[in-house]
Design a protein around this motif. Structure first.
Motif, PDB file in Angstrom:
ATOM      1  N   VAL A  77      30.380  23.873  18.307  1.00  0.00           N
ATOM      2  CA  VAL A  77      30.459  22.416  18.158  1.00  0.00           C
ATOM      3  C   VAL A  77      30.261  22.002  16.695  1.00  0.00           C
ATOM      4  O   VAL A  77      30.912  21.077  16.205  1.00  0.00           O
ATOM      5  CB  VAL A  77      29.452  21.722  19.118  1.00  0.00           C
ATOM      6  N   LEU A  78      29.389  22.712  15.989  1.00  0.00           N
ATOM      7  CA  LEU A  78      29.146  22.385  14.572  1.00  0.00           C
ATOM      8  C   LEU A  78      30.406  22.652  13.747  1.00  0.00           C
ATOM      9  O   LEU A  78      30.784  21.867  12.884  1.00  0.00           O
ATOM     10  CB  LEU A  78      27.986  23.223  14.021  1.00  0.00           C
TER      11      LEU A  78
ATOM     12  N   LYS B  45      35.598  20.568  11.255  1.00  0.00           N
ATOM     13  CA  LYS B  45      37.066  20.474  11.282  1.00  0.00           C
ATOM     14  C   LYS B  45      37.498  19.028  11.464  1.00  0.00           C
ATOM     15  O   LYS B  45      38.486  18.582  10.875  1.00  0.00           O
ATOM     16  CB  LYS B  45      37.615  21.343  12.426  1.00  0.00           C
ATOM     17  N   SER B  46      36.761  18.283  12.297  1.00  0.00           N
ATOM     18  CA  SER B  46      37.139  16.877  12.541  1.00  0.00           C
ATOM     19  C   SER B  46      36.967  16.038  11.279  1.00  0.00           C
ATOM     20  O   SER B  46      37.586  14.995  11.147  1.00  0.00           O
ATOM     21  CB  SER B  46      36.309  16.307  13.685  1.00  0.00           C
TER      22      SER B  46
ATOM     23  N   GLN C 102      33.805  23.977   1.906  1.00  0.00           N
ATOM     24  CA  GLN C 102      32.843  22.955   2.324  1.00  0.00           C
ATOM     25  C   GLN C 102      32.257  23.324   3.688  1.00  0.00           C
ATOM     26  O   GLN C 102      31.051  23.198   3.911  1.00  0.00           O
ATOM     27  CB  GLN C 102      33.539  21.587   2.424  1.00  0.00           C
ATOM     28  N   SER C 103      33.120  23.793   4.570  1.00  0.00           N
ATOM     29  CA  SER C 103      32.674  24.178   5.911  1.00  0.00           C
ATOM     30  C   SER C 103      31.623  25.303   5.803  1.00  0.00           C
ATOM     31  O   SER C 103      30.630  25.301   6.526  1.00  0.00           O
ATOM     32  CB  SER C 103      33.879  24.647   6.711  1.00  0.00           C
ATOM     33  N   PHE C 104      31.847  26.231   4.868  1.00  0.00           N
ATOM     34  CA  PHE C 104      30.908  27.335   4.708  1.00  0.00           C
ATOM     35  C   PHE C 104      29.561  26.845   4.184  1.00  0.00           C
ATOM     36  O   PHE C 104      28.514  27.146   4.760  1.00  0.00           O
ATOM     37  CB  PHE C 104      31.486  28.390   3.748  1.00  0.00           C
ATOM     38  N   TRP C 105      29.607  26.054   3.102  1.00  0.00           N
ATOM     39  CA  TRP C 105      28.343  25.644   2.464  1.00  0.00           C
ATOM     40  C   TRP C 105      27.601  24.560   3.249  1.00  0.00           C
ATOM     41  O   TRP C 105      26.378  24.482   3.189  1.00  0.00           O
ATOM     42  CB  TRP C 105      28.583  25.160   1.031  1.00  0.00           C
ATOM     43  N   LYS C 106      28.360  23.703   3.964  1.00  0.00           N
ATOM     44  CA  LYS C 106      27.694  22.592   4.670  1.00  0.00           C
ATOM     45  C   LYS C 106      27.322  22.954   6.113  1.00  0.00           C
ATOM     46  O   LYS C 106      26.420  22.362   6.677  1.00  0.00           O
ATOM     47  CB  LYS C 106      28.623  21.354   4.724  1.00  0.00           C
TER      48      LYS C 106
END
Lengths: 255, 264
Positions: free
Chosen positions: A155-156, A161-162, A169-173
């Motif tokens: 879900v995270l 993705k949404s 960004q997806s990796f670091w956040k």
């Protein structure tokens, strides 16, 4: 670890300590009355008294710092290379499928037995000790980093993705913060492996800090000093493990 | 969306095994080629990185030498003895700690923190107690193997389903029947895991002790090869040893049916 062992009640704790004290007193009596050879097992009182001598005369602080520096260097190296390795395996699934079982097998391989090989490559220096600690402790860090990243809640990732986050960004956040507690478990395991191997190789090659101290005292047949030095190393190890456990518990609630 | 996700995820997996195998072969070939290149380059001291041919020759020589099997037998005997003694002691202590919360609260923390300390530092004491022969090596293996087995059994004992114990008691099972029909089968997984961990650390402990002070065993052969700077032989021994160690670990898991348990 179980709840029982984490939060021992006062009585059980007292019984544990009491048994240890009784055991030492019985040993003292057996040795003093000649039932146990004092040239094989020195009396506990003699060991306790030799602590001060070992600390003052054997420059234990310097040796401790030397071992700590070796551990720290190996720890930094295995954190950097282990986490990067885990991230790469997570990023490239094909690589993960090809190498994960090899890394798991390497984790159970007796790497420390390669110390004569490291002696040839790096010479009788601190680098031999550091590299053994690093190589032996690397697999758990890689595997735990991979586990942490792979177990991130779907879900995270979907929330990221949404929001149209870039992979970076997806990796670091999302991925990295979510995996951090598991990564720390890997680093903790790695540091424990590193400490075990570093002290062990110091003892075996008679070079470095605390491990060498035990070897030197044993070779001098300073039995009380050897026992005191072993107790000191155990104490250092236990404090080290407890500190890592505390840091891990401190990290966990934040996530 | 979930269905689409699973479809897109599963589609490439069908073609993966071949790609994975190819990649594995590629990695192995690249490592071997890099090794050979390094060996011929002269960047490192001569013989530190011997050629693959020299290592292969040393492996063949090693495996066809009777002397090697004698030393392998000595080491295997020491490790088996260490695992048997350490295993039985670990099982008893683990059952006691796992079955009694008070004992666990009083003593388990000692085991928990002593477990990961470097055991090889006890070797000078063990030499004093058990002499320079195989006794001190077995003792080193026992000391190494005891902790993971005891801790694993204690944890396994506490995880036994209470329902199973109540069922056993409702059938008025004797202590022996409870042990053989309920406890041991229910604890199979943690016991095997403990033995695997114990085997790994026991093997390391015994071999390290042999490298420190011994005149027989694989550890002695490794340190002898180092002393004589016979690098191909040392590499050969390490490779064979790693294969044996990983194989023994896998065998213990397989004999204990660990893979079947995991699949459930």
């Amino acid at each position: 670890m179980s709840k029982a062992s984490r939060g021992p009640n006062a009585l059980a704790f007292a019984v544990g300590i009491g048994c240890l004290v009784v055991f030492l007193l019985v040993m003292e009596a057996l040795i003093q009355f000649g039932f146990v050879n004092r040239f094989i097992i020195p009396p506990p009182s003699e060991v306790a008294m030799s602590f001060e001598r070992v600390i003052v005369e054997e420059d234990i602080l310097h040796r401790f710092l030397l071992t700590a520096t070796e551990c720290l260097t190996a720890g930094v190296m295995l954190t950097v290379f282990g986490v990067i390795g885990g991230v790469l395996l997570h990023r490239f699934k094909l690589l993960q499928q090809a190498c994960e079982t090899w890394i798991a097998a390497a984790a159970s391989a007796p790497v420390v037995l390669m110390y004569p090989l490291f002696l040839v490559i790096f010479g009788r220096s601190a680098w031999t000790i550091i590299m053994i600690g690093f190589v032996a402790a690397l697999p758990p860090v890689i595997l735990k980093t991979l586990e942490g990243l792979s177990d991130t809640r779907r879900v995270l990732v979907n929330v990221g993705k949404s929001f149209n986050l870039t992979p970076m960004q997806s990796f670091w956040k999302i991925l990295f913060p979510a995996a951090l507690p598991t990564i720390f478990v890997g680093i903790r395991l790695g540091l424990i492996f590193a400490l075990i191997n570093i002290v062990g190789v110091e003892f075996l090659i008679n070079f470095g800090g605390l491990g060498q101290l035990i070897n030197e005292l044993a070779e001098r047949y300073d039995l009380a000093g050897t026992y005191a030095a072993i107790c000191f190393v155990i104490l250092v190890s236990v404090v080290f493990f407890m500190s890592l456990e505390r840091i891990e518990r401190w990290l966990r609630p934040a996530h | 969306m979930a269905a689409t996700g699973s479809l897109t995820a599963s589609a490439p997996v069908r073609g993966r095994p071949n790609r994975v195998t190819l990649l594995r072969i590629g990695i192995i070939v690249a490592v071997l080629a890099g090794w050979e290149l390094l060996s011929r380059s002269g960047w490192l001291y001569r013989d530190v990185v011997p050629s693959l041919f020299a290592i292969g020759k040393a492996i063949v020589a090693l495996l066809s030498s009777g002397e090697y099997y004698f030393h392998l037998g000595v080491t295997a005997g020491e490790i088996l003895a260490a695992l048997a003694i350490g295993g039985v002691l670990g099982l008893i202590v683990g059952l006691l700690l796992g079955g009694n919360r008070f004992l666990a609260a009083a003593f388990e923390s000692y085991l928990y923190y002593l477990g990961p300390t470097p055991k090889i530092i006890f070797f000078p004491i063990l030499i004093m107690w058990f002499g320079v022969g195989p006794g001190s090596k077995i003792a080193m293996g026992v000391l190494s193997a005891f902790f993971p087995i005891a801790l694993s059994v204690a944890a396994g004992m506490r995880e036994i389903d209470r329902v199973l114990i109540r069922v056993g008691k409702s059938f008025r099972a004797t202590t022996w029947q409870m042990a053989t029909k309920i406890y041991v089968p229910a604890m199979r997984h943690p016991i095997i895991n403990g033995v695997r961990l114990g085997l790994g650390v026991g093997l390391i402990g015994t071999l390290l002790a042999e490298t420190k002070l011994s005149n027989k065993g694989i550890g002695y052969l490794i340190i002898q090869a180092y002393t004589l700077f016979d690098m191909p032989r040392m590499y050969a021994m390490l490779i064979v040893l790693f294969v044996l160690a990983i194989g023994a670990n896998a065998l213990v898991g397989r004999l204990g049916g660990l893979s079947n348990i995991k699949r459930r």
